[in-house]
Design a protein around this motif. Structure first.
Motif, PDB file in Angstrom:
ATOM      1  N   ILE A 378       0.843  -1.204   0.000  1.00 37.74           N
ATOM      2  CA  ILE A 378       0.000   0.000   0.000  1.00 37.74           C
ATOM      3  C   ILE A 378       0.875   1.250   0.000  1.00 37.74           C
ATOM      4  CG2 ILE A 378      -1.659   1.338   1.359  1.00 37.74           C
ATOM      5  CD1 ILE A 378      -2.831  -1.347   2.301  1.00 37.74           C
ATOM      6  N   GLY A 379       1.852   1.290   0.913  1.00 38.20           N
ATOM      7  CA  GLY A 379       2.748   2.441   0.942  1.00 38.20           C
ATOM      8  C   GLY A 379       3.610   2.524  -0.303  1.00 38.20           C
ATOM      9  N   GLY A 380       4.119   1.367  -0.766  1.00 42.92           N
ATOM     10  CA  GLY A 380       4.953   1.358  -1.959  1.00 42.92           C
ATOM     11  C   GLY A 380       4.196   1.768  -3.202  1.00 42.92           C
ATOM     12  N   ALA A 381       2.896   1.424  -3.270  1.00 42.82           N
ATOM     13  CA  ALA A 381       2.088   1.815  -4.427  1.00 42.82           C
ATOM     14  C   ALA A 381       1.932   3.326  -4.503  1.00 42.82           C
ATOM     15  CB  ALA A 381       0.718   1.147  -4.352  1.00 42.82           C
ATOM     16  N   LEU A 382       1.795   3.963  -3.351  1.00 41.07           N
ATOM     17  CA  LEU A 382       1.702   5.429  -3.336  1.00 41.07           C
ATOM     18  C   LEU A 382       3.000   6.053  -3.838  1.00 41.07           C
ATOM     19  CD1 LEU A 382      -0.106   5.944   0.107  1.00 41.07           C
ATOM     20  CD2 LEU A 382      -1.100   6.088  -2.194  1.00 41.07           C
ATOM     21  N   ILE A 383       4.133   5.507  -3.380  1.00 45.62           N
ATOM     22  CA  ILE A 383       5.423   6.015  -3.852  1.00 45.62           C
ATOM     23  C   ILE A 383       5.554   5.797  -5.356  1.00 45.62           C
ATOM     24  CG2 ILE A 383       7.922   5.709  -3.683  1.00 45.62           C
ATOM     25  CD1 ILE A 383       7.498   4.845  -0.769  1.00 45.62           C
ATOM     26  N   ALA A 384       5.148   4.612  -5.811  1.00 44.22           N
ATOM     27  CA  ALA A 384       5.244   4.303  -7.236  1.00 44.22           C
ATOM     28  C   ALA A 384       4.373   5.229  -8.066  1.00 44.22           C
ATOM     29  CB  ALA A 384       4.830   2.846  -7.473  1.00 44.22           C
ATOM     30  N   ALA A 385       3.165   5.524  -7.582  1.00 45.57           N
ATOM     31  CA  ALA A 385       2.264   6.404  -8.329  1.00 45.57           C
ATOM     32  C   ALA A 385       2.895   7.783  -8.519  1.00 45.57           C
ATOM     33  CB  ALA A 385       0.934   6.528  -7.591  1.00 45.57           C
ATOM     34  N   VAL A 386       3.538   8.291  -7.472  1.00 43.72           N
ATOM     35  CA  VAL A 386       4.203   9.595  -7.575  1.00 43.72           C
ATOM     36  C   VAL A 386       5.347   9.542  -8.579  1.00 43.72           C
ATOM     37  CG1 VAL A 386       5.563  11.312  -6.321  1.00 43.72           C
ATOM     38  CG2 VAL A 386       3.552  10.282  -5.248  1.00 43.72           C
ATOM     39  N   LEU A 387       6.149   8.480  -8.504  1.00 45.43           N
ATOM     40  CA  LEU A 387       7.304   8.367  -9.400  1.00 45.43           C
ATOM     41  C   LEU A 387       6.873   8.178 -10.851  1.00 45.43           C
ATOM     42  CD1 LEU A 387       9.570   6.024  -7.221  1.00 45.43           C
ATOM     43  CD2 LEU A 387       9.912   8.462  -7.668  1.00 45.43           C
ATOM     44  N   LEU A 388       5.853   7.359 -11.076  1.00 48.17           N
ATOM     45  CA  LEU A 388       5.385   7.138 -12.445  1.00 48.17           C
ATOM     46  C   LEU A 388       4.724   8.379 -13.020  1.00 48.17           C
ATOM     47  CD1 LEU A 388       3.954   3.525 -12.018  1.00 48.17           C
ATOM     48  CD2 LEU A 388       6.000   4.175 -13.300  1.00 48.17           C
ATOM     49  N   ALA A 389       4.024   9.129 -12.173  1.00 44.50           N
ATOM     50  CA  ALA A 389       3.379  10.362 -12.640  1.00 44.50           C
ATOM     51  C   ALA A 389       4.409  11.431 -12.996  1.00 44.50           C
ATOM     52  CB  ALA A 389       2.429  10.891 -11.570  1.00 44.50           C
ATOM     53  N   ALA A 390       5.605  11.318 -12.422  1.00 46.56           N
ATOM     54  CA  ALA A 390       6.651  12.320 -12.679  1.00 46.56           C
ATOM     55  C   ALA A 390       7.301  12.146 -14.048  1.00 46.56           C
ATOM     56  CB  ALA A 390       7.712  12.235 -11.587  1.00 46.56           C
ATOM     57  N   SER A 391       6.987  11.045 -14.751  1.00 47.70           N
ATOM     58  CA  SER A 391       7.531  10.783 -16.085  1.00 47.70           C
ATOM     59  C   SER A 391       9.060  10.929 -16.102  1.00 47.70           C
ATOM     60  CB  SER A 391       6.898  11.721 -17.126  1.00 47.70           C
ATOM     61  OG  SER A 391       5.505  11.529 -17.183  1.00 47.70           O
ATOM     62  N   SER A 435       8.052  -2.024 -20.850  1.00 50.83           N
ATOM     63  CA  SER A 435       6.718  -1.758 -21.394  1.00 50.83           C
ATOM     64  C   SER A 435       6.108  -0.579 -20.656  1.00 50.83           C
ATOM     65  CB  SER A 435       5.818  -2.997 -21.248  1.00 50.83           C
ATOM     66  OG  SER A 435       5.709  -3.387 -19.890  1.00 50.83           O
ATOM     67  N   PRO A 436       5.235   0.175 -21.343  1.00 47.41           N
ATOM     68  CA  PRO A 436       4.631   1.350 -20.702  1.00 47.41           C
ATOM     69  C   PRO A 436       3.800   0.947 -19.483  1.00 47.41           C
ATOM     70  CG  PRO A 436       4.260   1.342 -23.080  1.00 47.41           C
ATOM     71  CD  PRO A 436       4.799  -0.004 -22.736  1.00 47.41           C
ATOM     72  N   ILE A 437       3.837   1.795 -18.460  1.00 47.05           N
ATOM     73  CA  ILE A 437       3.072   1.528 -17.244  1.00 47.05           C
ATOM     74  C   ILE A 437       2.583   2.853 -16.675  1.00 47.05           C
ATOM     75  CG2 ILE A 437       5.114   1.550 -15.761  1.00 47.05           C
ATOM     76  CD1 ILE A 437       3.771  -0.733 -14.168  1.00 47.05           C
ATOM     77  N   SER A 438       1.335   2.871 -16.207  1.00 43.97           N
ATOM     78  CA  SER A 438       0.729   4.120 -15.737  1.00 43.97           C
ATOM     79  C   SER A 438       0.719   4.167 -14.214  1.00 43.97           C
ATOM     80  CB  SER A 438      -0.708   4.225 -16.260  1.00 43.97           C
ATOM     81  OG  SER A 438      -1.523   3.240 -15.644  1.00 43.97           O
ATOM     82  N   PRO A 439       0.492   5.370 -13.636  1.00 47.07           N
ATOM     83  CA  PRO A 439       0.404   5.480 -12.173  1.00 47.07           C
ATOM     84  C   PRO A 439      -0.700   4.624 -11.569  1.00 47.07           C
ATOM     85  CG  PRO A 439       0.709   7.642 -13.167  1.00 47.07           C
ATOM     86  CD  PRO A 439       0.456   6.691 -14.298  1.00 47.07           C
ATOM     87  N   ASP A 440      -1.742   4.319 -12.365  1.00 45.42           N
ATOM     88  CA  ASP A 440      -2.834   3.484 -11.854  1.00 45.42           C
ATOM     89  C   ASP A 440      -2.383   2.063 -11.537  1.00 45.42           C
ATOM     90  OD1 ASP A 440      -4.483   5.639 -12.200  1.00 45.42           O
ATOM     91  OD2 ASP A 440      -5.250   4.979 -14.157  1.00 45.42           O
ATOM     92  N   ALA A 441      -1.212   1.694 -12.055  1.00 41.28           N
ATOM     93  CA  ALA A 441      -0.716   0.340 -11.803  1.00 41.28           C
ATOM     94  C   ALA A 441      -0.505   0.091 -10.318  1.00 41.28           C
ATOM     95  CB  ALA A 441       0.585   0.106 -12.568  1.00 41.28           C
TER      96      ALA A 441
END
Length: 473
Positions: A378-391, A435-441
């Motif tokens: 759960i915590g890692g997904a939040l970090i990942a969403a921020v990093l992926l959104a930063a492109s 492969s492309p991956i979005s923050p929703d992942a």
């Protein structure tokens, strides 16, 4: 017939108590415990170095898309920490070969275009094989989940035979880099693992004054482990003067324990503990005052080290290894297919969640890993969403992944939840290289993990051995 019914009732009751343990408040509180861990920095930097070399090489040579798979090969250096170097060389090689095979296998699945339900089934069979392989050869580290993750990553990348060849070649390069990184310290500290094992044995002996009789068995086990590590450090090492000093020091440690048990005399216990700090220094050898000439106990002859291959092959036939492999297969398949049924985007992530949970040493450990993996995701997904959104660009992603890898290795012996907090965003970023991956992942990762954890714990409870009673304490 009555006896049979009683046996079934006993097993049902045991499974019911296991499930009750998994939801008790005390169990969840224990998942937040942070353990003390020593000597974590060097292994973490070793893995970070291997990953960095692969990433930099891939970036400079124009193979950015393959860098993620190559890095998975480099993660073979995360296995076998604290093993003596001759044994480590073999174990890292065994992990590396398995990674190459699983990447080629996963690439073939991707190129074949199998439907997802079939991929889940086939990769679950592969997960059972990976579990048996890792457990039989005692390849301690990230576990069989890394093999399945590598196969999944390759399946998502490949579409042709040339893609399979490229993915396999990249992984092979990563494995070679990982093996070199794992073995480099042997040039500087050839007896490093033996010194560390001896230092830990001295800590256990020194604790007798504080913990009393409960510390005798752990101290004796630590001394035996140190002797075994020293013996496996290679014949040339055991003939070295420092190796003989370490053997004599362990003899003194045994004498200290026996004297304490027989007479309650702590003098030798205190004296022997004073060498611990010296052994932890980054030195090829140490002058251990009062040790070199003390061989009165006659125990300096070291045990014959076991052969990794021969012992592993014999363990493949053990019922425990087969039992765990079948549980992993069932949990992986059930998790993946249930995830498909509820419509999540990445059902194989659910399978990997179940595989990771079932790496527990016993049911209590399995439940703790499940809770820690869920909360860490759960915590890692939040970090990942921020990093992926930063492109992030390639080099920025490289820097982040290397930092996360080092952080995960630093935390792996402290708390698995903290490890997962770093591993989750790292895994998602590695997928992003191929492969492309979005923050929703990140959200999908949490849902998949929840499914995998629940299924894994339920299957572990239903199949728990009646000899496993740790959760009843």
């Amino acid at each position: 017939m009555a006896a049979l019914d009683t046996s079934r009732t006993t097993r049902i009751d045991h499974a019911r108590s296991a499930l009750a343990h998994s939801v008790s408040p005390r169990t969840w509180r224990r998942a937040f415990e942070v353990r003390a861990a020593d000597a974590t920095i060097a292994p973490a930097l070793r893995v970070g170095l291997a990953s960095a070399v692969v990433f930099v090489g891939g970036g400079l040579l124009g193979f950015q898309e393959l860098a993620g798979l190559a890095t998975l090969g480099a993660l073979s250096s995360a296995f076998g920490r604290y093993e003596p170097y001759p044994r480590l060389a073999g174990k890292v090689a065994l992990v590396g070969v398995a990674l190459i095979v699983f990447v080629a296998f996963g690439g073939a699945l991707g190129a074949a275009g199998l439907p997802m339900w079939a991929q889940v089934g086939v990769l679950s069979l592969a997960a059972g094989v990976a579990s048996a392989y890792m457990n039989a050869f005692r390849l301690l580290g990230p576990g069989p989940v890394i093999l399945v993750f590598a196969a999944t990553g390759a399946a998502g990348y490949t579409a042709s035979a040339s893609d399979i060849a490229a993915a396999t070649a990249a992984t092979t390069v990563g494995v070679l880099v990982g093996w070199i990184a794992a073995m480099l310290p042997a040039l500087i500290l050839p007896l490093g693992p033996a010194r560390l094992a001896a230092a830990r044995a001295l800590v256990a002996v020194g604790s007798l004054e504080r913990v009393g009789a409960d510390g005798v068995a752990p101290a004796q086990a630590a001394i035996a482990r140190a002797r075994e590590v020293l013996a496996a450090s290679g014949r040339s090492r055991t003939e070295h003067v420092h190796a003989r000093d370490l053997a004599a020091l362990l003899d003194m440690a045994d004498d200290a324990v026996e004297l304490w048990v027989a007479e309650g005399d702590v003098t030798l216990v205190r004296d022997i503990a004073l060498h611990e700090r010296e052994l932890r220094k980054l030195k090829r050898a140490s002058v251990l005052g009062g040790v070199a000439d003390d061989r009165s106990s006659g125990r300096s002859e070291l045990p014959t080290p076991h052969g990794v291959l021969a012992t592993g092959v014999s363990r493949l036939r053990s019922g425990e290894v087969r039992h765990t492999a079948v549980r992993v297969l069932l949990a992986s398949a059930a998790s993946g297919w249930i995830a498909m049924a509820v419509g999540v985007e990445h059902p194989l992530w659910a399978s990997m969640g179940a595989i990771a949970v079932l790496q527990g040493l016993n049911f209590t450990h399995t439940v703790q890993r499940g809770i820690q993996r869920l909360l860490g995701n759960i915590g890692g997904a939040l970090i990942a969403a921020v990093l992926l959104a930063a492109s992030l660009g390639y080099w920025q992603m490289v820097a982040v992944v290397v930092v996360l890898q080092i952080a995960a290795e630093l935390m792996v012996l402290v708390n698995y939840g903290l490890t997962t907090l770093a591993v989750t965003p790292m895994a998602l970023l590695l997928i992003g290289f191929t492969s492309p991956i979005s923050p929703d992942a990140g959200i999908s990762r949490v849902v998949d993990t929840l499914i995998g954890v629940v299924i894994g714990v339920v299957i572990a409870a239903v199949t728990v051995s009646r000899a496993d009673r740790h959760h009843l304490a």
